[in-house]
Design an enzyme around this catalytic site. Structure first.
Site, short mmCIF file in Angstrom:
data_model
loop_
_atom_site.label_atom_id
_atom_site.label_comp_id
_atom_site.label_asym_id
_atom_site.label_seq_id
_atom_site.Cartn_x
_atom_site.Cartn_y
_atom_site.Cartn_z
N HIS A 162 0.82 -1.22 0.00
CA HIS A 162 0.00 0.00 0.00
C HIS A 162 0.85 1.27 0.00
CE1 HIS A 162 -4.05 -1.78 0.60
NE2 HIS A 162 -3.31 -2.82 0.93
N ASP A 371 3.45 9.38 -0.63
CA ASP A 371 2.26 8.62 -0.27
C ASP A 371 2.05 7.56 -1.34
OD1 ASP A 371 -0.07 7.97 1.14
OD2 ASP A 371 -0.62 10.07 1.39
P1 ADQ Z 1 -3.14 5.97 4.82
O1 ADQ Z 1 -1.75 6.41 5.00
O2 ADQ Z 1 -3.90 5.79 6.05
O3 ADQ Z 1 -3.24 4.65 3.93
P2 ADQ Z 1 -5.08 7.35 2.95
O4 ADQ Z 1 -5.00 6.65 1.67
O5 ADQ Z 1 -5.25 8.81 2.80
O6 ADQ Z 1 -3.83 7.14 3.90
O7 ADQ Z 1 -6.32 6.77 3.71
C1 ADQ Z 1 -6.78 7.35 4.86
C2 ADQ Z 1 -8.21 6.91 5.13
O8 ADQ Z 1 -8.50 7.22 6.48
C3 ADQ Z 1 -9.20 7.64 4.26
O9 ADQ Z 1 -10.27 6.79 3.91
C4 ADQ Z 1 -9.68 8.76 5.17
O10 ADQ Z 1 -11.00 9.18 4.94
C5 ADQ Z 1 -9.54 8.15 6.54
N1 ADQ Z 1 -9.24 9.20 7.50
C6 ADQ Z 1 -8.21 10.03 7.50
N2 ADQ Z 1 -8.34 10.93 8.49
C7 ADQ Z 1 -9.49 10.67 9.10
C8 ADQ Z 1 -10.21 11.26 10.17
N3 ADQ Z 1 -9.79 12.37 10.80
N4 ADQ Z 1 -11.37 10.70 10.53
C9 ADQ Z 1 -11.81 9.62 9.89
N5 ADQ Z 1 -11.21 9.05 8.86
C10 ADQ Z 1 -10.06 9.55 8.48
C11 ADQ Z 1 -2.30 3.76 3.31
C12 ADQ Z 1 -1.26 4.41 2.38
C13 ADQ Z 1 -1.96 5.23 1.31
C14 ADQ Z 1 -2.95 4.36 0.55
C15 ADQ Z 1 -3.86 3.62 1.50
C16 ADQ Z 1 -4.72 2.59 0.77
O11 ADQ Z 1 -0.36 5.22 3.13
O12 ADQ Z 1 -1.02 5.79 0.40
O13 ADQ Z 1 -3.74 5.17 -0.30
O14 ADQ Z 1 -3.10 2.91 2.48
O15 ADQ Z 1 -3.96 1.75 -0.01
#
Ligand code: ADQ
Length: 463
Positions: A162, A371
């Protein structure tokens, strides 16, 4: 999907429906996998997130809900320290996000990582039937495929990373890097978020491992085994997310945001509190914008939602303190008795509430320094009003930038660049906003999580 073999997903954490402890920020993985498992009556195996000695005695908790069975083990404090906080989050995570300065190379944590992967194999293998296809997720469990094979499993086993795969010149700073990559080649399919991360991986295989790499067919052959290596960009659960606009909770959240900001334009950032997300750098960019546009201070408000994560890791405590200081500085210097330019919120919200906040915010700031993909960028686009969409400002170093080319792309290290992007977003006429939105929404809709799962599992089934 009847007729398809059962799917077994193995990941570090499992989103158990009725978890014993309070769930923290779960990241992008949970929602994505639940969707994949639901219609295959699948099994999801991994760590409960709890600390106890019971995992060492082989105890597994199982429950079935919504057609998905979860099987979880607890980890001991030592396992959590060495495997999770240690090797996974203090060695691999920083290294894979190009933060060599933060990467710790400790023999003990490396051993803990191997020990816990071995425990996952020991407790996971008996849960897997001969016909199942097995999908292992993320950097915590890279060696697991090889460990399962050493127990005689002949199943199709795939792995998805990921997070980014670093450039070879960085990756070789990891002691025993070759050993780690060799274990990856015991999988039938290894998936990456973007072409760029895939190419870095192939570069390593070809130049360091001297494996046979066929870029046209996307395969790596090494010591008689062939592994498919491809890019599968992850998406959001479009079906579910796009309908949230009809949800009362989302409308209420949007209303709350709009009424509390009165006539000011809201900009929003939503991230786990992680140094890879570039939050302090984003605040610097906003500070620079206010320096250059002091007359705008009463017209804008920036809302940063950042629930803490990995709080036991030192670098995460540092980023939290740095961010609090930065927000405090800007607010101290620029607030009035009736106005605060930055609202910094340290908690999580439901997806419906986030939808409402995204829709109420005219600018979405997604500026990670690195990311794998970044699902927040896609969620922001999906939540926009097609008749009056907001503008996404997106880091060129997020995997999502390869797909969302119609965002305003920025270099997140440059406060000037971020400030300039905010200016562009504020001045952007409606027809241009719509034009960009329409292109981005097509990608977000089509490259959704269901298609991601379908593509990965198709390749795994055919491998
Ligand atoms: P993350 O690093 O966690 O994931 P991201 O892809 O942005 O990053 O996913 C975050 C998720 O958590 C989103 O669905 C978002 O809505 C939720 N989230 C964030 N802040 C929140 C909050 N304050 N309250 C509730 N929900 C919140 C890892 C990798 C990424 C990759 C994903 C999926 O680092 O690059 O996109 O996995 O593969």
């Amino acid at each position: 999907m009847t007729g398809d073999p059962r799917l077994v997903v193995i990941s570090n954490r499992v989103a158990v429906p009725k978890a014993r402890g309070a769930a923290g920020a779960q990241g992008g993985l949970a929602g994505a996998l639940h969707a994949a498992l639901k219609d295959r009556k699948g099994l999801w195996f991994g760590w409960s997130g709890e600390e106890s000695e019971s995992g060492r005695t082989g105890h597994i908790d199982t429950q079935t809900s919504d057609g998905v069975t979860t099987a979880t083990l607890d980890l001991s404090q030592r396992d959590i320290d060495e495997y999770y906080n240690g090797y996974a989050n203090s060695t691999l995570w920083p290294l894979f996000h190009d933060r060599l300065d933060l990467a710790e190379y400790e023999r003990e944590t490396a051993k803990g990582y191997e020990r816990v992967n071995e425990r996952f194999a020991e407790l996971g293998a008996p849960l897997i039937d001969a016909e199942d296809i097995v999908w292992v997720h993320d950097y915590h469990l890279i060696p697991l495929g090889e460990r399962l094979r050493s127990r005689g499993l002949k199943n199709r086993i795939g792995f998805f990373l990921h997070i980014p795969w670093p450039a070879t010149r960085m990756f070789v700073s990891l002691p025993y890097h070759e050993r780690l990559v060799r274990t990856l080649l015991f999988y039938d399919v290894v998936g990456f978020q973007t072409q760029e991360w895939l190419e870095s991986f192939l570069h390593y295989c070809e130049n360091e491992l001297r494996a046979e790499v066929d870029k046209a067919s996307g395969t790596v052959t090494f010591e008689g085994r062939t592994t498919i290596a491809r890019a599968y960009p992850i998406g959001i659960d479009w079906e579910h997310f796009s309908k949230l606009g009809e949800n009362g909770e989302a409308r209420q959240a949007q209303q709350r945001l709009i009424s509390s900001t009165r006539r000011r334009i809201a900009m929003i950032g939503v991230d786990r509190l992680d140094y890879s997300k570039g939050i302090p750098e984003r605040i610097d960019g906003i500070g620079r914008f206010f320096d250059k546009n002091p007359e705008s201070i009463r017209d804008l408000v920036f809302i940063q939602i950042a629930p803490p994560s990995r709080e036991d890791v030192g670098s995460y405590q540092e980023i939290r303190a740095a961010l609090e200081q930065k927000c405090g500085q800007i607010n101290g210097a620029r607030s009035e008795v009736d106005m605060v330019p930055i609202r910094y919120v340290n908690r999580g919200y439901s997806h419906a509430e986030l939808f409402g906040f995204f829709r109420g915010a005219k600018i979405g700031l997604v500026t990670p320094l690195r990311d794998g993909m970044n699902l927040v960028a896609k969620e922001y686009v999906a939540a926009q009003d097609p008749e009056d969409p907001g503008v996404l400002i997106l880091s060129r170093f997020a995997g999502a930038a390869a797909q969302l080319k119609d965002a305003v792309l920025v270099n997140p290290h440059s406060p000037d660049d971020i400030a300039h992007a905010i200016r562009i977003a504020l001045d952007m006429p409606l027809d241009e906003r719509k034009r960009r939105y329409e292109k981005m929404i097509a990608t977000v809709r089509d490259d959704n999580v269901q298609n991601w799962t379908r593509d990965f599992l198709r390749d795994l089934s055919e491998a």
